[in-house]
Design a protein around this motif. Structure first.
Motif: not given
Length: 403
Positions: A309-319, A348-364
């Motif tokens: 969510t907003a603020g993690w690792f200093g980013s307003p929009v982590p996605d 060995r992390p899982w990373i993202q190969d998808f678009t999280a459109s459910w986060l809503g406009s401006g958040n992904y």
């Protein structure tokens, strides 16, 4: 002990190998040595501790930790993809195999027990048939394993553990029940089984052992936890429990699984929430990042930027900040696990190969080649050289440089 000594001498003799053939032999000998050492520790402890399975549901004489010994030193540096059983048994598998053939990707994590609890191939194992239920999306599991071997694809079996609607409905006494005796379900209609139950442990490990016999090199356990928000309903649900904490029960299961599978030469990995590396132990669901990690060969935090969510690792929009988010999560992961020293597992992390459109406009962000490569670059910059790509529908981005 004589066998271990002989293997040690043979392995030591190959340490100066210069040819690829000799090097490969050394790796195989070292793997055999490590497996033999684990078997020896396993056997010596079982003879000496005198403990039995009757000691509390889930406290079956846990053995000394042996995770510093890798049972499979010849394993490649894994760069893999998630594959549903439906894809593995259907036409999409052609595209996925082709993807791995022409890229640096080299592994598949395939559902063997899925999110509902179905065993995804036909099994004749009486133990599994008694408790579980097959849904053979993979019609010919042996043919699938031959295909993976032919294409030099490292096979990892995904086993969803405590989220198991099938087992819960079939055996309510192994689940969480409401006051009227019916099986509890979460908001999505899913049921969980009880991590305090040794019978649940052994059922899942039996699935893992069968996967090993089929040719899988690694077992990846997922949903190794209590249901989310369990602490709010723990007092109102009916279930068998001991005086152990939820954290200890979950970490004991992982250690028990490791001890059971390591003598077979099988690696154990566990999926865990990515933010677990950045916060204290999640007592409610029973997950302690460090306690779980010290008992596995590989830890796979799910660090999808969309899940912060907003603020993690200093980013307003982590996605929208894949590099920044992954880099921060890996720095926290290293910081948390460095205390384990030689017992620190492969990250060995899982990373993202998808678009999280459910986060809503401006958040992904729309994820494509650039966003995936930014995540991989962040991993490299934090000395993490293995990863897994997640896309629930198994539609992976073309043209990505996976190095």
């Amino acid at each position: 002990m004589n066998i271990i000594l002989a293997l040690f001498i043979l392995a030591s003799a190959g340490l100066g190998s210069s040819s690829p053939q000799e090097g490969n032999l050394t790796a195989k000998l070292q793997a055999s040595l490590n497996t033999a050492m684990i078997q020896g520790m396993h056997q010596n402890n079982s003879q000496g501790n005198g403990q039995t399975e009757g000691k509390g549901q889930g406290q079956s004489g846990i053995k000394p930790n042996t995770t510093a010994i890798d049972p499979q030193v010849e394993a490649p540096k894994v760069k893999g993809i998630y594959v549903t059983a439906y894809s593995a048994g259907g036409s999409r598998m052609n595209q996925l195999v082709d993807l791995l053939d022409k890229t640096e990707l080299n592994a598949m994590v395939i559902d063997i027990k899925d999110d509902e609890g179905y065993i995804t191939y036909k099994t004749d194992n009486p133990k599994l048939k008694e408790l579980g239920k097959s849904q053979p999306f993979i019609k010919d599991i042996k043919q699938l394993m031959k295909r993976l071997e032919k294409h030099d694809i490292y096979p990892i079996a995904r086993v969803v553990v405590f989220k198991d609607t099938i087992l819960a409905k079939k055996n309510p006494e192994l689940s969480f029940r409401k006051s009227d005796g019916t099986v509890w379900t979460n908001g999505g209609g899913d049921s969980f089984v009880n991590p305090f139950s040794k019978e649940v442990w052994d059922y899942n490990i039996e699935i893992a052992k069968e996967a090993a016999k089929l040719g899988f090199k690694e077992i990846q356990f997922d949903y190794v936890r209590f249901p989310e928000g369990f602490e709010k309903r723990a007092g109102s649900l009916k279930y068998t429990k001991t005086d152990q904490s939820r954290v200890d029960v979950v970490s004991d299961f992982v250690q028990y699984a490791r001890e059971e599978l390591a003598p077979l030469g099988i690696r154990v990995s566990v999926d865990i929430f990515g933010y677990a590396a950045s916060v204290p132990a999640a007592e409610g669901i029973g997950q302690d990042f460090v306690k779980i990690s010290k008992n596995v060969d590989i830890i796979s935090p799910m660090v999808y930027p969309s899940h912060y969510t907003a603020g993690w690792f200093g980013s307003p929009v982590p996605d929208k900040a894949p590099y920044q988010t992954i880099k921060g999560s890996m720095e926290d992961t290293h910081k948390k696990l460095d205390e384990l020293g030689e017992q620190k597992p492969i990250i060995r992390p899982w990373i993202q190969d998808f678009t999280a459109s459910w986060l809503g406009s401006g958040n992904y962000a729309k994820y494509g080649k650039k966003e995936i490569e930014e995540q991989i670059r962040a991993l490299k910059d934090t000395n993490v050289d293995e990863y897994l790509l997640w896309n629930a529908s198994n539609r992976y981005t073309e043209g990505v440089t996976h190095k």
